[in-house]
Design a protein around this motif. Structure first.
Motif, PDB file in Angstrom:
ATOM      1  N   MET A 194       0.849  -1.168   0.000  1.00 33.69           N
ATOM      2  CA  MET A 194       0.000   0.000   0.000  1.00 33.69           C
ATOM      3  C   MET A 194       0.895   1.232   0.000  1.00 33.69           C
ATOM      4  O   MET A 194       1.950   1.224   0.593  1.00 33.69           O
ATOM      5  CB  MET A 194      -0.923  -0.045   1.196  1.00 33.69           C
ATOM      6  N   SER A 195       0.444   2.272  -0.589  1.00 34.71           N
ATOM      7  CA  SER A 195       1.346   3.363  -0.900  1.00 34.71           C
ATOM      8  C   SER A 195       1.610   4.356   0.223  1.00 34.71           C
ATOM      9  O   SER A 195       2.649   4.320   0.846  1.00 34.71           O
ATOM     10  CB  SER A 195       0.851   4.069  -2.154  1.00 34.71           C
ATOM     11  N   ASN A 196       0.713   5.249   0.525  1.00 40.35           N
ATOM     12  CA  ASN A 196       1.011   6.392   1.382  1.00 40.35           C
ATOM     13  C   ASN A 196       1.434   6.036   2.801  1.00 40.35           C
ATOM     14  O   ASN A 196       2.125   6.792   3.447  1.00 40.35           O
ATOM     15  CB  ASN A 196      -0.171   7.349   1.421  1.00 40.35           C
ATOM     16  N   GLY A 197       1.021   4.943   3.317  1.00 38.06           N
ATOM     17  CA  GLY A 197       1.505   4.481   4.595  1.00 38.06           C
ATOM     18  C   GLY A 197       0.925   5.162   5.814  1.00 38.06           C
ATOM     19  O   GLY A 197       1.670   5.591   6.671  1.00 38.06           O
ATOM     20  N   VAL A 198      -0.393   5.290   5.918  1.00 35.30           N
ATOM     21  CA  VAL A 198      -1.019   5.757   7.151  1.00 35.30           C
ATOM     22  C   VAL A 198      -1.078   4.539   8.071  1.00 35.30           C
ATOM     23  O   VAL A 198      -1.697   3.536   7.742  1.00 35.30           O
ATOM     24  CB  VAL A 198      -2.430   6.330   6.895  1.00 35.30           C
ATOM     25  N   ALA A 230       0.192  -0.534   7.404  1.00 37.02           N
ATOM     26  CA  ALA A 230       0.141   0.707   6.617  1.00 37.02           C
ATOM     27  C   ALA A 230      -1.020   0.620   5.639  1.00 37.02           C
ATOM     28  O   ALA A 230      -1.176  -0.376   4.934  1.00 37.02           O
ATOM     29  CB  ALA A 230       1.451   0.897   5.865  1.00 37.02           C
ATOM     30  N   TRP A 231      -1.832   1.667   5.628  1.00 32.90           N
ATOM     31  CA  TRP A 231      -2.974   1.751   4.719  1.00 32.90           C
ATOM     32  C   TRP A 231      -2.750   2.916   3.752  1.00 32.90           C
ATOM     33  O   TRP A 231      -2.056   3.867   4.077  1.00 32.90           O
ATOM     34  CB  TRP A 231      -4.261   2.006   5.497  1.00 32.90           C
ATOM     35  N   ALA A 232      -3.410   2.871   2.614  1.00 29.63           N
ATOM     36  CA  ALA A 232      -3.310   3.939   1.626  1.00 29.63           C
ATOM     37  C   ALA A 232      -4.106   5.170   2.053  1.00 29.63           C
ATOM     38  O   ALA A 232      -3.900   6.253   1.533  1.00 29.63           O
ATOM     39  CB  ALA A 232      -3.796   3.451   0.268  1.00 29.63           C
ATOM     40  N   ALA A 233      -5.020   5.003   2.990  1.00 32.64           N
ATOM     41  CA  ALA A 233      -5.837   6.110   3.501  1.00 32.64           C
ATOM     42  C   ALA A 233      -5.919   5.965   5.014  1.00 32.64           C
ATOM     43  O   ALA A 233      -5.561   4.927   5.566  1.00 32.64           O
ATOM     44  CB  ALA A 233      -7.224   6.069   2.877  1.00 32.64           C
ATOM     45  N   ILE A 259     -12.304   0.557   1.641  1.00 29.66           N
ATOM     46  CA  ILE A 259     -11.055   0.483   2.398  1.00 29.66           C
ATOM     47  C   ILE A 259     -11.324   0.533   3.910  1.00 29.66           C
ATOM     48  O   ILE A 259     -10.649  -0.126   4.691  1.00 29.66           O
ATOM     49  CB  ILE A 259     -10.035   1.560   1.968  1.00 29.66           C
ATOM     50  N   GLU A 260     -12.351   1.262   4.330  1.00 31.12           N
ATOM     51  CA  GLU A 260     -12.713   1.283   5.748  1.00 31.12           C
ATOM     52  C   GLU A 260     -13.297  -0.058   6.173  1.00 31.12           C
ATOM     53  O   GLU A 260     -13.021  -0.541   7.268  1.00 31.12           O
ATOM     54  CB  GLU A 260     -13.697   2.406   6.044  1.00 31.12           C
ATOM     55  N   ARG A 261     -14.101  -0.669   5.301  1.00 31.21           N
ATOM     56  CA  ARG A 261     -14.644  -1.992   5.626  1.00 31.21           C
ATOM     57  C   ARG A 261     -13.514  -3.016   5.744  1.00 31.21           C
ATOM     58  O   ARG A 261     -13.521  -3.857   6.631  1.00 31.21           O
ATOM     59  CB  ARG A 261     -15.678  -2.408   4.579  1.00 31.21           C
ATOM     60  N   ARG A 262     -12.518  -2.911   4.862  1.00 36.07           N
ATOM     61  CA  ARG A 262     -11.377  -3.825   4.926  1.00 36.07           C
ATOM     62  C   ARG A 262     -10.592  -3.614   6.220  1.00 36.07           C
ATOM     63  O   ARG A 262     -10.204  -4.564   6.884  1.00 36.07           O
ATOM     64  CB  ARG A 262     -10.476  -3.601   3.711  1.00 36.07           C
ATOM     65  N   ALA A 263     -10.365  -2.356   6.593  1.00 31.62           N
ATOM     66  CA  ALA A 263      -9.637  -2.063   7.825  1.00 31.62           C
ATOM     67  C   ALA A 263     -10.397  -2.595   9.036  1.00 31.62           C
ATOM     68  O   ALA A 263      -9.799  -3.151   9.968  1.00 31.62           O
ATOM     69  CB  ALA A 263      -9.406  -0.560   7.964  1.00 31.62           C
ATOM     70  N   PHE A 264     -11.707  -2.437   9.032  1.00 32.75           N
ATOM     71  CA  PHE A 264     -12.542  -2.965  10.112  1.00 32.75           C
ATOM     72  C   PHE A 264     -12.365  -4.475  10.220  1.00 32.75           C
ATOM     73  O   PHE A 264     -12.165  -5.022  11.309  1.00 32.75           O
ATOM     74  CB  PHE A 264     -14.014  -2.613   9.844  1.00 32.75           C
ATOM     75  N   GLU A 265     -12.445  -5.166   9.083  1.00 35.71           N
ATOM     76  CA  GLU A 265     -12.283  -6.623   9.070  1.00 35.71           C
ATOM     77  C   GLU A 265     -10.917  -7.040   9.601  1.00 35.71           C
ATOM     78  O   GLU A 265     -10.803  -7.987  10.384  1.00 35.71           O
ATOM     79  CB  GLU A 265     -12.435  -7.156   7.643  1.00 35.71           C
ATOM     80  N   LYS A 310      -1.954 -10.101  -4.027  1.00 31.77           N
ATOM     81  CA  LYS A 310      -1.777  -8.752  -3.488  1.00 31.77           C
ATOM     82  C   LYS A 310      -0.865  -8.913  -2.276  1.00 31.77           C
ATOM     83  O   LYS A 310      -1.084  -9.781  -1.449  1.00 31.77           O
ATOM     84  CB  LYS A 310      -3.130  -8.174  -3.064  1.00 31.77           C
ATOM     85  N   THR A 311       0.172  -8.101  -2.184  1.00 29.22           N
ATOM     86  CA  THR A 311       1.108  -8.225  -1.075  1.00 29.22           C
ATOM     87  C   THR A 311       0.678  -7.344   0.088  1.00 29.22           C
ATOM     88  O   THR A 311       0.325  -6.194  -0.086  1.00 29.22           O
ATOM     89  CB  THR A 311       2.531  -7.847  -1.518  1.00 29.22           C
ATOM     90  N   LEU A 312       0.714  -7.907   1.280  1.00 28.26           N
ATOM     91  CA  LEU A 312       0.373  -7.210   2.506  1.00 28.26           C
ATOM     92  C   LEU A 312       1.520  -7.417   3.480  1.00 28.26           C
ATOM     93  O   LEU A 312       1.896  -8.544   3.773  1.00 28.26           O
ATOM     94  CB  LEU A 312      -0.919  -7.791   3.097  1.00 28.26           C
ATOM     95  N   THR A 313       2.120  -6.338   3.930  1.00 30.86           N
ATOM     96  CA  THR A 313       3.221  -6.448   4.875  1.00 30.86           C
ATOM     97  C   THR A 313       2.737  -6.063   6.262  1.00 30.86           C
ATOM     98  O   THR A 313       2.163  -4.992   6.455  1.00 30.86           O
ATOM     99  CB  THR A 313       4.399  -5.536   4.474  1.00 30.86           C
ATOM    100  N   LEU A 314       2.973  -6.923   7.215  1.00 35.39           N
ATOM    101  CA  LEU A 314       2.633  -6.668   8.597  1.00 35.39           C
ATOM    102  C   LEU A 314       3.949  -6.563   9.364  1.00 35.39           C
ATOM    103  O   LEU A 314       4.695  -7.521   9.449  1.00 35.39           O
ATOM    104  CB  LEU A 314       1.783  -7.799   9.179  1.00 35.39           C
ATOM    105  N   ALA A 315       4.228  -5.398   9.916  1.00 36.30           N
ATOM    106  CA  ALA A 315       5.475  -5.184  10.644  1.00 36.30           C
ATOM    107  C   ALA A 315       5.232  -5.372  12.121  1.00 36.30           C
ATOM    108  O   ALA A 315       4.150  -5.083  12.614  1.00 36.30           O
ATOM    109  CB  ALA A 315       5.996  -3.790  10.368  1.00 36.30           C
TER     110      ALA A 315
END
Length: 115
Positions: free
Chosen positions: A1-5, A21-24, A64-70, A104-109
Motif C-alpha cells: 500500500m502506498s502512502n503508509g497511514v 500501513a494503509w493507503a488512507a 477500504i474502511e470496511r477492509r480495515a474494520f475486518e 496482493k502483497t500485505l506487509t505486517l510489521a
C-alpha cells in the motif's frame, strides 16, 4: 500500500501486536473492528462471530474502511486464538489470494506500540 497511514494493534493476550500501513487513514475503522471483537470475546461470545462482524462492517461507507474494520476485528480474534496455542509471530509479508490466482502483497510489521 502506498502512502503508509499506520494503524496499530497493541499486544493482547500474550500475543504480539502489529502495525499496518494503509493507503488512507483507516485508524478509526480498524479500531472499531478491534473493539467489537474484544466486546464479543468479553461477553461470552454472544451471537455468531461472522454475523456480528458483517452487521457492523456494512455500516462503514467505503471499501477500504470496511477492509480495515475486518482486519482489526480478525486480528484481535487471531491474538486470542494464538494465545491459547502459544504461537508467536514476527513481522512477515503475506501474499493474499495465493491459492486463488489473484495476488496482493500485505506487509505486517512488528508493532512498536504498547498496549
Amino acid at each position: 500500500m502506498s502512502n503508509g497511514v499506520m494503524t496499530c494493534l497493541p499486544p493482547n493476550d500474550g500475543h504480539p501486536g502489529i502495525e499496518i500501513a494503509w493507503a488512507a487513514d483507516c485508524r478509526e475503522a480498524f479500531d472499531q473492528g478491534v473493539k467489537l471483537a474484544q466486546t464479543w470475546l468479553d461477553n461470552a461470545r454472544s451471537g455468531w462471530l461472522w454475523a456480528v462482524m458483517i452487521a457492523e462492517r456494512d455500516l462503514l461507507p467505503c471499501a477500504i474502511e470496511r477492509r480495515a474494520f475486518e482486519v482489526g476485528f480478525l486480528s484481535r480474534i487471531h491474538q486470542r486464538l494464538c494465545s491459547h496455542q502459544g504461537c508467536g509471530e514476527k513481522a512477515k509479508t503475506y501474499t493474499t489470494g495465493e491459492y486463488f490466482g489473484h495476488r496482493k502483497t500485505l506487509t505486517l510489521a512488528g508493532a512498536s506500540c504498547q498496549g
